[in-house]
Design a protein around this motif. Structure first.
Motif, PDB file in Angstrom:
ATOM      1  N   LEU A 160     -18.527  47.402  70.983  1.00 27.39           N
ATOM      2  CA  LEU A 160     -17.406  46.823  71.719  1.00 27.39           C
ATOM      3  C   LEU A 160     -17.880  45.733  72.677  1.00 27.39           C
ATOM      4  O   LEU A 160     -17.267  44.663  72.767  1.00 27.39           O
ATOM      5  CB  LEU A 160     -16.660  47.919  72.494  1.00 27.39           C
ATOM      6  CG  LEU A 160     -15.477  47.452  73.333  1.00 27.39           C
ATOM      7  CD1 LEU A 160     -14.395  46.850  72.449  1.00 27.39           C
ATOM      8  CD2 LEU A 160     -14.937  48.603  74.159  1.00 27.39           C
ATOM      9  N   THR A 161     -18.976  45.987  73.372  1.00 29.61           N
ATOM     10  CA  THR A 161     -19.525  44.997  74.305  1.00 29.61           C
ATOM     11  C   THR A 161     -19.870  43.705  73.576  1.00 29.61           C
ATOM     12  O   THR A 161     -19.550  42.611  74.036  1.00 29.61           O
ATOM     13  CB  THR A 161     -20.771  45.566  75.014  1.00 29.61           C
ATOM     14  OG1 THR A 161     -20.414  46.774  75.669  1.00 29.61           O
ATOM     15  CG2 THR A 161     -21.328  44.589  76.015  1.00 29.61           C
ATOM     16  N   LYS A 162     -20.516  43.832  72.427  1.00 29.35           N
ATOM     17  CA  LYS A 162     -20.884  42.641  71.650  1.00 29.35           C
ATOM     18  C   LYS A 162     -19.628  41.906  71.180  1.00 29.35           C
ATOM     19  O   LYS A 162     -19.587  40.673  71.203  1.00 29.35           O
ATOM     20  CB  LYS A 162     -21.751  43.031  70.464  1.00 29.35           C
ATOM     21  CG  LYS A 162     -23.079  43.604  70.901  1.00 29.35           C
ATOM     22  CD  LYS A 162     -24.197  43.063  70.097  1.00 29.35           C
ATOM     23  CE  LYS A 162     -25.516  43.628  70.495  1.00 29.35           C
ATOM     24  NZ  LYS A 162     -25.806  43.716  71.887  1.00 29.35           N
ATOM     25  N   ASP A 163     -18.594  42.657  70.750  1.00 28.54           N
ATOM     26  CA  ASP A 163     -17.360  42.020  70.311  1.00 28.54           C
ATOM     27  C   ASP A 163     -16.692  41.261  71.459  1.00 28.54           C
ATOM     28  O   ASP A 163     -16.188  40.147  71.267  1.00 28.54           O
ATOM     29  CB  ASP A 163     -16.385  43.063  69.750  1.00 28.54           C
ATOM     30  CG  ASP A 163     -16.845  43.642  68.421  1.00 28.54           C
ATOM     31  OD1 ASP A 163     -17.724  43.026  67.768  1.00 28.54           O
ATOM     32  OD2 ASP A 163     -16.337  44.714  68.040  1.00 28.54           O
ATOM     33  N   PHE A 165     -18.141  40.005  74.225  1.00 24.79           N
ATOM     34  CA  PHE A 165     -18.925  38.821  74.554  1.00 24.79           C
ATOM     35  C   PHE A 165     -18.796  37.734  73.486  1.00 24.79           C
ATOM     36  O   PHE A 165     -18.762  36.543  73.799  1.00 24.79           O
ATOM     37  CB  PHE A 165     -20.391  39.166  74.801  1.00 24.79           C
ATOM     38  CG  PHE A 165     -20.643  39.739  76.158  1.00 24.79           C
ATOM     39  CD1 PHE A 165     -20.353  39.007  77.299  1.00 24.79           C
ATOM     40  CD2 PHE A 165     -21.160  41.018  76.299  1.00 24.79           C
ATOM     41  CE1 PHE A 165     -20.581  39.531  78.559  1.00 24.79           C
ATOM     42  CE2 PHE A 165     -21.382  41.558  77.555  1.00 24.79           C
ATOM     43  CZ  PHE A 165     -21.090  40.806  78.696  1.00 24.79           C
ATOM     44  N   THR A 166     -18.721  38.128  72.238  1.00 26.03           N
ATOM     45  CA  THR A 166     -18.526  37.155  71.165  1.00 26.03           C
ATOM     46  C   THR A 166     -17.172  36.467  71.316  1.00 26.03           C
ATOM     47  O   THR A 166     -17.071  35.239  71.197  1.00 26.03           O
ATOM     48  CB  THR A 166     -18.628  37.835  69.785  1.00 26.03           C
ATOM     49  OG1 THR A 166     -19.924  38.412  69.654  1.00 26.03           O
ATOM     50  CG2 THR A 166     -18.393  36.843  68.653  1.00 26.03           C
ATOM     51  N   PHE A 167     -16.140  37.244  71.599  1.00 25.53           N
ATOM     52  CA  PHE A 167     -14.798  36.671  71.793  1.00 25.53           C
ATOM     53  C   PHE A 167     -14.788  35.704  72.977  1.00 25.53           C
ATOM     54  O   PHE A 167     -14.273  34.596  72.873  1.00 25.53           O
ATOM     55  CB  PHE A 167     -13.771  37.789  72.008  1.00 25.53           C
ATOM     56  CG  PHE A 167     -12.416  37.268  72.372  1.00 25.53           C
ATOM     57  CD1 PHE A 167     -11.591  36.705  71.405  1.00 25.53           C
ATOM     58  CD2 PHE A 167     -11.959  37.323  73.687  1.00 25.53           C
ATOM     59  CE1 PHE A 167     -10.343  36.213  71.740  1.00 25.53           C
ATOM     60  CE2 PHE A 167     -10.708  36.834  74.022  1.00 25.53           C
ATOM     61  CZ  PHE A 167      -9.893  36.273  73.051  1.00 25.53           C
ATOM     62  N   VAL A 168     -15.361  36.115  74.102  1.00 22.32           N
ATOM     63  CA  VAL A 168     -15.398  35.258  75.287  1.00 22.32           C
ATOM     64  C   VAL A 168     -16.185  33.981  74.997  1.00 22.32           C
ATOM     65  O   VAL A 168     -15.759  32.879  75.339  1.00 22.32           O
ATOM     66  CB  VAL A 168     -15.989  36.015  76.501  1.00 22.32           C
ATOM     67  CG1 VAL A 168     -16.293  35.080  77.649  1.00 22.32           C
ATOM     68  CG2 VAL A 168     -15.042  37.118  76.947  1.00 22.32           C
ATOM     69  N   ASN A 169     -17.322  34.133  74.342  1.00 20.96           N
ATOM     70  CA  ASN A 169     -18.165  32.981  74.010  1.00 20.96           C
ATOM     71  C   ASN A 169     -17.419  31.994  73.124  1.00 20.96           C
ATOM     72  O   ASN A 169     -17.450  30.785  73.348  1.00 20.96           O
ATOM     73  CB  ASN A 169     -19.454  33.458  73.337  1.00 20.96           C
ATOM     74  CG  ASN A 169     -20.420  32.329  73.083  1.00 20.96           C
ATOM     75  OD1 ASN A 169     -20.513  31.384  73.849  1.00 20.96           O
ATOM     76  ND2 ASN A 169     -21.147  32.427  71.987  1.00 20.96           N
ATOM     77  N   GLU A 170     -16.740  32.524  72.100  1.00 27.47           N
ATOM     78  CA  GLU A 170     -16.045  31.641  71.164  1.00 27.47           C
ATOM     79  C   GLU A 170     -14.787  31.033  71.778  1.00 27.47           C
ATOM     80  O   GLU A 170     -14.489  29.869  71.559  1.00 27.47           O
ATOM     81  CB  GLU A 170     -15.700  32.409  69.888  1.00 27.47           C
ATOM     82  CG  GLU A 170     -16.922  32.732  69.054  1.00 27.47           C
ATOM     83  CD  GLU A 170     -16.618  33.612  67.859  1.00 27.47           C
ATOM     84  OE1 GLU A 170     -15.446  34.036  67.690  1.00 27.47           O
ATOM     85  OE2 GLU A 170     -17.547  33.895  67.096  1.00 27.47           O
TER      86      GLU A 170
END
Length: 196
Positions: A160-163, A165-170
């Motif tokens: 969930l954390t990786k998802d 951060f990926t969403f925020v980054n993108e």
């Protein structure tokens, strides 16, 4: 990691994301997708297939539950130990495979001498011995003992954390900002000065 795994899968003609999902499922979702992707990539690059890697995942689950070890660490040790032909890595999990004995047994089954085996065949011999011994020691435990809910929660939280951060980054385009900073030391220096 996922993009690299997909490229590696394309080169080897395998769908490694499915393999990683299978590895995660076998462990009862007690490892993160990152750990499953990493193990799948390492195993495939070491010359092993889905059968061997899912076998290692099952053994890792049993060993972790029996010995009170972290399942991700157990899977990593089994994978690295098999690829590097290092029995010392496996000893901590109670799997005592000796390379010379494994090679002799495998060479005999192929009708060859131990010295005539290629490096790939030696690695396969070692993997076969790990799978046999690991299944004998930890196979029943893996089938009958459930993972700790905290291990499953930890793996889910990691995913969930990786998802997030990926969403925020993108969505914020942070990757483009970081690339700009990495490519221009003057802007990076100014940003650090402003931040300071």
């Amino acid at each position: 990691l996922q993009e690299g795994l997909e490229l590696l899968g394309n080169q080897s003609g395998r769908t490694l994301s499915i393999l990683a999902t299978n590895i995660r499922d076998i462990t009862g979702s007690a490892i993160s997708m990152e750990q499953a992707f990493s193990g799948a990539a390492l195993g495939i690059s070491g010359g092993f297939g889905a059968t061997e890697l899912t076998g290692l995942a099952k053994i890792a689950k049993g060993a972790a539950n029996a010995l009170g070890r972290d399942l991700g660490d157990a899977f990593d040790r089994l994978t690295r130990g098999a690829i590097k032909l290092e029995p010392e890595i496996l000893d901590e999990l109670g799997i005592m495979v000796r390379l010379d004995d494994a090679v002799d047994t495998y060479a005999t089954s192929l009708g060859k001498s131990a010295g005539a085996l290629s490096q790939v065949e030696r690695r396969q011999a070692f993997m076969n011995a790990i799978l046999v011994q690991g299944e004998a020691k930890f196979g029943d435990i893996a089938d009958s003992v459930d993972n700790s809910v905290y291990d499953e929660l930890g793996a889910s939280f990691s995913d969930l954390t990786k998802d997030i951060f990926t969403f925020v980054n993108e969505s914020l385009g942070l990757e483009h900002v970081m690339k700009l900073l990495a490519d221009n030391s003057l802007i990076l220096g100014g940003s650090l000065l402003l931040f300071g």
